[in-house]
Scaffold this motif. Structure first.
Motif, PDB file in Angstrom:
ATOM      1  N   VAL A  28      -5.816  -7.192   7.241  1.00 10.71           N
ATOM      2  CA  VAL A  28      -6.877  -7.915   7.073  1.00 10.71           C
ATOM      3  C   VAL A  28      -6.581  -9.577   7.269  1.00 10.71           C
ATOM      4  O   VAL A  28      -7.590 -10.319   7.631  1.00 10.71           O
TER       5      VAL A  28
ATOM      6  N   PRO B 256      -8.871  -0.897   2.324  1.00  9.26           N
ATOM      7  CA  PRO B 256      -7.651  -0.929   1.539  1.00  9.26           C
ATOM      8  C   PRO B 256      -7.359   0.611   1.317  1.00  9.26           C
ATOM      9  O   PRO B 256      -7.845   0.969   0.216  1.00  9.26           O
TER      10      PRO B 256
ATOM     11  N   PHE C  48     -13.964  -5.583  -0.813  1.00  8.83           N
ATOM     12  CA  PHE C  48     -13.496  -4.094  -0.860  1.00  8.83           C
ATOM     13  C   PHE C  48     -14.800  -3.137  -1.055  1.00  8.83           C
ATOM     14  O   PHE C  48     -14.676  -2.142  -0.853  1.00  8.83           O
TER      15      PHE C  48
ATOM     16  N   THR D 150      -7.307  -3.405  -9.742  1.00  7.20           N
ATOM     17  CA  THR D 150      -7.606  -4.921  -9.029  1.00  7.20           C
ATOM     18  C   THR D 150      -7.612  -5.942  -9.923  1.00  7.20           C
ATOM     19  O   THR D 150      -6.938  -7.061  -9.502  1.00  7.20           O
TER      20      THR D 150
ATOM     21  N   SER E 162      -4.929   2.075  -0.039  1.00  4.79           N
ATOM     22  CA  SER E 162      -4.403   2.537  -1.824  1.00  4.79           C
ATOM     23  C   SER E 162      -5.508   2.248  -2.744  1.00  4.79           C
ATOM     24  O   SER E 162      -5.628   3.199  -3.617  1.00  4.79           O
ATOM     25  N   SER E 163      -6.313   1.366  -2.361  1.00  5.42           N
ATOM     26  CA  SER E 163      -7.421   1.276  -3.441  1.00  5.42           C
ATOM     27  C   SER E 163      -8.654   2.209  -3.295  1.00  5.42           C
ATOM     28  O   SER E 163      -9.150   2.841  -4.244  1.00  5.42           O
TER      29      SER E 163
ATOM     30  N   GLY F 169      -4.237  -0.945   6.671  1.00  7.02           N
ATOM     31  CA  GLY F 169      -3.223  -1.445   5.294  1.00  7.02           C
ATOM     32  C   GLY F 169      -3.846  -2.939   5.203  1.00  7.02           C
ATOM     33  O   GLY F 169      -4.506  -3.551   6.042  1.00  7.02           O
ATOM     34  N   GLY F 170      -3.218  -3.342   3.933  1.00  3.95           N
ATOM     35  CA  GLY F 170      -3.990  -4.659   3.729  1.00  3.95           C
ATOM     36  C   GLY F 170      -3.577  -5.747   4.585  1.00  3.95           C
ATOM     37  O   GLY F 170      -4.205  -6.724   4.707  1.00  3.95           O
TER      38      GLY F 170
ATOM     39  N   PRO G  19      -3.353  -4.425  -5.047  1.00  2.88           N
ATOM     40  CA  PRO G  19      -3.745  -4.539  -3.610  1.00  2.88           C
ATOM     41  C   PRO G  19      -3.757  -5.943  -3.183  1.00  2.88           C
ATOM     42  O   PRO G  19      -3.906  -6.722  -3.602  1.00  2.88           O
TER      43      PRO G  19
ATOM     44  N   GLY H  60     -13.640  -6.623   5.472  1.00  2.00           N
ATOM     45  CA  GLY H  60     -13.300  -5.151   4.712  1.00  2.00           C
ATOM     46  C   GLY H  60     -13.890  -4.003   5.437  1.00  2.00           C
ATOM     47  O   GLY H  60     -13.187  -2.943   5.249  1.00  2.00           O
TER      48      GLY H  60
ATOM     49  N   PRO I  91       0.846  -1.409  -0.176  1.00  4.42           N
ATOM     50  CA  PRO I  91       0.123  -0.062  -0.009  1.00  4.42           C
ATOM     51  C   PRO I  91       0.873   1.233   0.092  1.00  4.42           C
ATOM     52  O   PRO I  91       0.492   2.198  -0.793  1.00  4.42           O
TER      53      PRO I  91
ATOM     54  N   PHE J 281      -5.597  -6.952  -0.577  1.00  2.00           N
ATOM     55  CA  PHE J 281      -6.827  -7.562  -0.608  1.00  2.00           C
ATOM     56  C   PHE J 281      -7.491  -8.434  -1.607  1.00  2.00           C
ATOM     57  O   PHE J 281      -8.267  -9.008  -1.543  1.00  2.00           O
TER      58      PHE J 281
END
Length: 394
Positions: free
Chosen positions: A241, A59, A303, A86, A61-62, A237-238, A273, A231, A23, A275
């Motif tokens: 999760v 997430p 997401f 993605t 960055s997404s 950050g990823g 990502p 989510g 990220p 995720f």
């Protein structure tokens, strides 16, 4: 093609194919592309979008990529940004899910174990980096340590949710702190009615999906509920999760611990990502819907909450970010997620992977490669996979 769905899609598709590094690196790529090169927005506005992405669960960055797409071409542009960024890694993870089952013995088992050792190194790197940046003082470090203890001694998804909610203790710890609200004003214009509808839909799904899963007894609905809830509760950050998905997938028998960690190792080597790990889990699970259908369900579910929150908060962020209580609460939540990730590093990652001095040595070398020698993550994954195969052949 200016301001069009296709323009946004093509730009983010290229980023989705080339953005390695996680990220933080993604946000750097976005800054170079959209602030310096294309000048879609200025430095201060971009920093404000990043701050909103850090403030919200999901997430980051997404979410920032989605907001950049909205800035350029409205809601269709946001959808184009998410799809482009993605899809490349999601496709790779769907393909990987079909290959993990074949790694049953010999070199295949060694590769699988090597990927698990990568997961140890990557999560240790995340804990190290996040602790340095998010727990720089005694109160926040204490909160992280206590969170780790609670999550390890009371292992359940409810415990993780409880400590995240309880981390609003940041209100008390930092109520008098200067948390530095920025001065920029976001250039993104989203109708308030649409934004409120997005926030209401987020809450309705978070509350309603568990009820639907219980009422129908359908496994597909349980998958959507589990990934949507994960989510919705991921701050930081990823990597964070990981423990939420592990609690949903492994104790229930939906996927084995070995398969879970192998998939987490694979996702470190792909662009885009983290995720998209959800696509792997949904496809590789033992119960239908699995395969492509299960992968897509899990991917969309994990997401969706972050996208709904980002779209819903865009019109209100300028006012909220100036409230000291909101910024202080975020400090506490960030410290707590460090503790959650530290707990996940020990259980299940360390306890199910590090069994011999050789395992520890390989994981330590992978960690040093990432943290000390700055070797690209994909190269560390490849090298550690080869080391796992070699160890299995000895």
């Amino acid at each position: 093609m200016r301001n069009s769905f296709l323009e946004v899609l093509l730009v983010f598709l290229r980023l989705g194919l080339t953005s390695f590094g996680g990220p933080v690196a993604h946000l750097g790529y976005f800054r170079e592309e959209f602030v310096e090169r294309r000048r879609w927005l200025d430095e201060k506005s971009y920093a404000d979008l990043v701050a909103l992405g850090q403030f919200l669960p999901g997430p980051a960055s997404s979410q920032v990529g989605f907001a950049l797409g909205v800035l350029r071409a409205g809601l269709p542009g946001g959808a184009a940004a998410w799809i482009g960024f993605t899809i490349p890694s999601a496709v790779i993870m769907l393909l990987a899910a079909h290959g993990v089952g074949a790694l049953a013995g010999g070199a295949g088992a060694g590769l699988l174990h090597g990927l698990k050792l990568v997961a140890v190194a990557v999560v240790a790197q995340a804990v190290w980096g996040m602790a340095n940046s998010l727990c720089p003082d005694r109160p926040r470090a204490t909160l992280a340590v206590l969170t780790t203890v609670f999550v390890l001694l009371l292992p359940s998804a409810l415990t993780q949710i409880g400590v995240i909610l309880g981390a609003s203790a940041g209100l008390a710890l930092y109520r008098n702190a200067d948390t530095g609200a920025p001065d920029a004003v976001l250039p993104v214009r989203v109708p308030r009615r649409s934004a409120l509808s997005s926030l209401v839909l987020f809450v309705l799904l978070l509350a309603g999906l568990p009820l639907l899963a219980a009422m129908t007894g359908a496994h597909g609905m349980a998958v959507i509920d589990a990934f949507y809830r994960a989510g919705s509760l991921v701050f930081g950050g990823g990597h964070v999760v990981l423990p939420l998905l592990e609690q949903a997938m492994v104790p229930t028998g939906w996927i084995s611990a070995d398969g879970f960690l192998a998939g987490y190792g694979v996702v470190q080597a792909v662009p885009g990502p983290l995720f998209t790990f959800a696509a792997f889990l949904g496809a590789a699970q033992s119960m239908p819907p699995n395969g492509i259908t299960g992968g897509l369900l899990a991917l969309l579910a994990v997401f969706l909450p972050g996208i709904l929150l980002m779209y819903g908060m865009l019109p209100f962020w300028d006012a909220l970010r100036r409230r000291p209580a909101a910024r202080a609460a975020l400090l506490g939540v960030n410290a707590a997620v460090v503790g959650i990730l530290a707990a996940a590093l020990f259980q299940p990652i360390w306890t199910s992977t590090i069994r011999t001095p050789l395992d520890f040595s390989i994981a330590l070398l992978a960690f040093a490669s990432l943290v000390l020698w700055r070797v690209p993550a994909w190269l560390v994954v490849v090298a550690t996979g080869i080391a796992g195969i070699a160890a299995a052949m000895l």
